[in-house]
Design a protein around this motif. Structure first.
Motif, PDB file in Angstrom:
ATOM      1  N   ALA A  15      -2.629  -4.216  -0.806  1.00  0.00           N
ATOM      2  CA  ALA A  15      -1.765  -2.690  -0.328  1.00  0.00           C
ATOM      3  C   ALA A  15      -0.487  -3.374  -0.467  1.00  0.00           C
ATOM      4  N   ARG A  16       0.190  -4.150   0.211  1.00  0.00           N
ATOM      5  CA  ARG A  16       1.389  -4.368   0.458  1.00  0.00           C
ATOM      6  C   ARG A  16       1.586  -4.501  -1.664  1.00  0.00           C
ATOM      7  N   GLU A  17       1.045  -5.705  -2.155  1.00  0.00           N
ATOM      8  CA  GLU A  17       1.991  -5.769  -3.891  1.00  0.00           C
ATOM      9  C   GLU A  17       1.374  -4.937  -4.499  1.00  0.00           C
ATOM     10  N   PHE A  18       0.316  -3.630  -3.946  1.00  0.00           N
ATOM     11  CA  PHE A  18       0.296  -2.546  -4.650  1.00  0.00           C
ATOM     12  C   PHE A  18       1.383  -1.276  -5.010  1.00  0.00           C
ATOM     13  N   THR A  19       1.677  -1.521  -3.242  1.00  0.00           N
ATOM     14  CA  THR A  19       2.741  -0.101  -3.002  1.00  0.00           C
ATOM     15  C   THR A  19       3.886  -1.233  -3.539  1.00  0.00           C
ATOM     16  N   LEU A  20       4.457  -2.189  -3.095  1.00  0.00           N
ATOM     17  CA  LEU A  20       5.969  -2.660  -4.264  1.00  0.00           C
ATOM     18  C   LEU A  20       6.105  -2.702  -4.947  1.00  0.00           C
ATOM     19  N   LEU A  21       4.410  -3.247  -5.538  1.00  0.00           N
ATOM     20  CA  LEU A  21       5.547  -3.173  -7.286  1.00  0.00           C
ATOM     21  C   LEU A  21       4.516  -2.116  -7.874  1.00  0.00           C
ATOM     22  N   PHE A  22       3.867  -1.013  -7.245  1.00  0.00           N
ATOM     23  CA  PHE A  22       4.092   0.559  -8.369  1.00  0.00           C
ATOM     24  C   PHE A  22       4.717   1.571  -8.008  1.00  0.00           C
ATOM     25  N   SER A  23       5.179   1.167  -6.379  1.00  0.00           N
ATOM     26  CA  SER A  23       5.991   2.058  -6.008  1.00  0.00           C
ATOM     27  C   SER A  23       7.300   2.200  -5.754  1.00  0.00           C
ATOM     28  N   GLY A  24       7.563   0.505  -5.218  1.00  0.00           N
ATOM     29  CA  GLY A  24       9.209   0.416  -5.296  1.00  0.00           C
ATOM     30  C   GLY A  24       9.203   0.123  -3.163  1.00  0.00           C
ATOM     31  N   GLU A  25      10.615  -0.355  -3.211  1.00  0.00           N
ATOM     32  CA  GLU A  25      11.152  -0.423  -1.540  1.00  0.00           C
ATOM     33  C   GLU A  25      10.896   0.538  -1.014  1.00  0.00           C
ATOM     34  N   GLY A  26      11.084   2.055  -1.976  1.00  0.00           N
ATOM     35  CA  GLY A  26      11.477   3.145  -1.273  1.00  0.00           C
ATOM     36  C   GLY A  26       9.889   3.880  -0.384  1.00  0.00           C
TER      37      GLY A  26
END
Length: 481
Positions: A307-318
């Motif tokens: 979940a962490r990698e999906f979120t940071l890669l596909f959505s960004g830090e925001g």
């Protein structure tokens, strides 16, 4: 056409539909950020109710009735039913659009985003052209693939050319709507020979009762499919909607991979039920259930672990606030897939529309109640918990209903229990060692982790002689020869 070819076309269709958001969402989320992305998806969630009203449950009802006519080779009746449903949805689309426009003018929060509402209202008007049920019954999944892929490629070019700043969220709304409208216009034009506009031969009244029940079912499903974003937007703010939507979008990218086999099998199961061929019914249900367990379990645990990698890669830090939400929602994958399959491919063909409706209404009230109490306390995570609990309960109730119809059908077979145990053991071990992979970065982790998991998982199932996996291997060997 064989199940394997239909499944292949559906998988390719899913890949095209999945790759598009994988390419676009990282870009859009970084340009629009949670607030403006939330504005678009809040409006889309509200308009979703009116979209459902505009088709009156015709797609689901159409699969059932058109499959029956096709199954007995009555093409005259097939054309009549297809035309009757099409004309009925034209009238309902116009009515739904009028009600939506009145609502936008009457409610202040809607009026503030009136331009986005007007953009999405075009989708309501043209939803009557939604005839995917025709292509599913005709098993013409190749046609669906070509159309979807073409539209996606055009949308991709326009997206990167026009969306540059957060103020372009209006243009993003247009790109979500216009390609779908164009695709549906092309669909209707391509099947014009199947229409029968001889009004003296048409009988609309015969569909009203069953369609009303199916519509109410689909509408209640739509409510707890969109009520979370609607309530988040009204009770909290657009930023929470944006963060929540990012989590939902990522897990829903995977969901069609599980559901597609149910779509492919639908006409065959309905035909077998109509002919009362119990052996064929069980055979096709087994195909889906085995697939849902074998593919759904690793998909669920990998979504949670990564979940962490999906979120940071596909959505960004925001969108880092979406990580917990995604972890909470990931188990919905298997429950939603099985519940949807049983409702659409088992209960509905057995004329249990009323039972499906009652289950859905209970689910809606449960979901709204949980959202009402959980959202003020846990914000977007509260909405995620509400969705997960609702999906689990509805899936269990539908499983119970299926057992009432086919009491001797066994859901938890030895192979499926072993599949669950293996999936949990491998995911536990992987979770404990994931930090060894994470040091190489998010992209590397997203690529390598599923590969490592998949190799260990399928080798384990092969060694334990999982019947369905061995059947797939034998099929591949025969095709290669």
């Amino acid at each position: 056409m064989s199940v394997s070819k239909n499944y292949l076309y559906n998988v390719l269709l899913i890949i095209s539909n999945t790759i598009f958001p994988i390419i676009t969402f990282p870009y859009v989320s970084r340009v629009l950020m949670p607030e403006y992305l939330g504005k678009v998806y809040f409006v889309q969630g509200v308009v979703a109710y009116f979209v459902i009203v505009s088709v009156l449950g015709a797609p689901n009802y159409g699969i059932k009735e058109l499959s029956k006519a096709k199954g007995i080779g009555d093409w005259v009746e097939f054309k009549k039913i297809f035309t009757e449903l099409f004309l009925m949805t034209i009238l309902s689309s116009i009515g739904s659009l009028i009600v939506l426009l009145i609502a936008v003018k009457s409610y202040d929060k809607f009026t503030k985003e009136s331009l986005i509402f007007y953009i999405f209202s075009a989708q309501v008007l043209f939803e009557c052209f939604h005839i995917n049920h025709f292509f599913i019954v005709m098993e013409n999944h190749k046609r669906r693939l070509i159309r979807s892929f073409t539209i996606r490629i055009l949308s991709l070019g326009f997206l990167f050319y026009f969306i540059k700043t957060p103020d372009d969220y209006y243009l993003y709304a247009l790109l979500l709507v216009v390609p779908e409208i164009l695709a549906r216009i092309v669909d209707v034009f391509s099947v014009r020979k199947y229409f029968n506009f001889n009004f003296k031969e048409l009988n609309f009244k015969r569909h009203t009762k069953s369609m009303l029940i199916i519509f109410l079912y689909i509408f209640t499903i739509g409510i707890y499919g969109s009520i979370d974003t609607t309530m988040l937007g009204i009770m909290i703010n657009d930023t929470e909607v944006g963060l929540y939507t990012a989590a939902v979008k990522m897990y829903k990218m995977v969901l069609p991979v599980i559901l597609t086999l149910g779509t492919v099998l639908s006409p065959r199961i309905i035909g077998a039920i109509k002919r009362k061929e119990k052996e064929n019914i069980y055979k096709n249900i087994d195909v889906f259930m085995d697939y849902a367990f074998i593919v759904g379990i690793p998909a669920t645990v990998l979504m949670m672990i990564l979940a962490r990698e999906f979120t940071l890669l596909f959505s960004g830090e925001g969108f880092i606030g979406s990580i917990e939400t995604m972890i909470i929602m990931s188990p919905c994958l298997v429950f939603l897939a099985i519940g949807t399959f049983i409702g659409g491919q088992v209960m509905l063909p057995n004329d249990l529309e009323r039972d499906i409706l009652i289950i859905s209404i209970v689910g809606v009230f449960l979901n709204i109640g949980l959202n009402y109490f959980l959202i003020p306390v846990y914000l977007r995570n509260g909405a995620a918990i509400a969705t997960l609990v609702t999906e689990i309960i509805i899936a269990l109730v539908k499983i119970y209903q299926m057992k009432r119809i086919y009491s001797d059908y066994k859901i938890l077979t030895k192979d499926r229990i072993i599949t669950m145990v293996i999936g949990v053991l491998i995911s536990t071990a992987l979770y404990l060692k994931i930090d060894l992979i994470r040091v190489y970065g998010n992209l590397f982790t997203l690529v390598i982790t599923p590969i490592v998991y998949g190799i260990i998982y399928f080798i384990s199932l092969i060694l334990l002689k999982n019947t369905r996996v061995l059947m797939w291997i034998n099929y591949i060997k025969k095709r290669l020869r």
